[in-house]
Design an enzyme around this catalytic site. Structure first.
Site, short mmCIF file in Angstrom:
data_model
loop_
_atom_site.label_atom_id
_atom_site.label_comp_id
_atom_site.label_asym_id
_atom_site.label_seq_id
_atom_site.Cartn_x
_atom_site.Cartn_y
_atom_site.Cartn_z
N HIS A 11 9.09 6.10 4.53
CA HIS A 11 8.45 6.89 5.59
C HIS A 11 7.81 5.96 6.60
O HIS A 11 7.23 4.94 6.25
CB HIS A 11 7.42 7.88 5.03
CG HIS A 11 6.44 7.28 4.07
ND1 HIS A 11 6.77 6.99 2.76
CD2 HIS A 11 5.15 6.91 4.22
CE1 HIS A 11 5.73 6.48 2.15
NE2 HIS A 11 4.72 6.41 3.00
N SER B 157 2.29 4.49 -1.38
CA SER B 157 1.92 5.39 -2.49
C SER B 157 3.01 6.43 -2.78
O SER B 157 3.04 6.98 -3.87
CB SER B 157 0.60 6.10 -2.19
OG SER B 157 0.70 6.89 -1.02
N GLY C 203 0.80 -1.23 0.00
CA GLY C 203 0.00 0.00 0.00
C GLY C 203 0.83 1.27 0.00
O GLY C 203 0.33 2.34 0.33
P1 AMP Z 1 1.96 5.55 1.93
O1 AMP Z 1 0.62 5.26 1.31
O2 AMP Z 1 2.35 4.59 3.01
O3 AMP Z 1 3.02 5.69 0.86
O4 AMP Z 1 1.81 6.94 2.65
C1 AMP Z 1 1.99 8.17 2.01
C2 AMP Z 1 1.43 9.21 2.93
O5 AMP Z 1 1.93 10.45 2.53
C3 AMP Z 1 -0.10 9.30 2.89
O6 AMP Z 1 -0.60 9.08 4.22
C4 AMP Z 1 -0.35 10.71 2.39
O7 AMP Z 1 -1.48 11.32 3.00
C5 AMP Z 1 0.93 11.42 2.77
N1 AMP Z 1 1.28 12.57 1.97
C6 AMP Z 1 1.32 12.67 0.62
N2 AMP Z 1 1.73 13.90 0.25
C7 AMP Z 1 1.96 14.58 1.38
C8 AMP Z 1 2.41 15.92 1.67
N3 AMP Z 1 2.70 16.80 0.70
N4 AMP Z 1 2.53 16.30 2.96
C9 AMP Z 1 2.24 15.43 3.96
N5 AMP Z 1 1.83 14.16 3.75
C10 AMP Z 1 1.68 13.74 2.49
#
Ligand code: AMP
Length: 116
Positions: free
Chosen positions: A102, A97, A95
């Site tokens: 992170h 994205s 999952g």
């Molecule tokens: P993942 O799906 O584990 O890759 O998590 C990516 C996370 O990054 C998601 O929870 C998004 O809401 C968050 N995200 C994406 N763009 C940003 C941004 N510019 N600032 C803060 N969080 C972000």
């Protein structure tokens, strides 16, 4: 050299805004833009690493720092006493994205298990 298109690299280098709660030379933590819990903070390495499975044998110190900062921001956010969750999504089935490593620090409510 062209600027990195990676959104988390841009946040790590202060090129786009984020609600940053921690920063040093190696690690940055900031609030998730789409929080899934009352506290939802992301902890990232400054260096571009695609995901957890891309960590190498020389990265054990960095991995430890990421966990340490996750604990610190959770403590600062006041979610340690009741408990919280540290999540790393890796790759498509995991999952993930955003292809920059992170750790999600989630807390402030009872979290469900198992995840979807
Ligand atoms: P993942 O799906 O584990 O890759 O998590 C990516 C996370 O990054 C998601 O929870 C998004 O809401 C968050 N995200 C994406 N763009 C940003 C941004 N510019 N600032 C803060 N969080 C972000």
């Amino acid at each position: 050299m062209p600027a990195s298109p990676c959104i988390f690299c841009k946040i790590a280098h202060g090129e786009i805004p984020a609600r940053t709660v921690y920063r040093d030379d190696e690690v940055v933590a900031f609030h998730d833009v789409s929080p899934q819990a009352p506290v939802h903070i992301l902890v990232i390495p400054v260096r571009h690493i695609v995901g957890m499975s891309a960590l190498g044998p020389d990265d054990t110190g960095l991995a430890g720092r990421l966990v340490q900062v996750a604990n610190e921001v959770a403590r600062e956010a006041g979610i340690v006493a009741n408990g919280f969750r540290l999540v790393v999504n890796d790759g498509a089935d995991g999952g993930q994205s955003v292809p920059h490593l992170h750790f999600h620090v989630l807390g402030g409510r009872q979290l469900g298990w198992p995840p979807g």
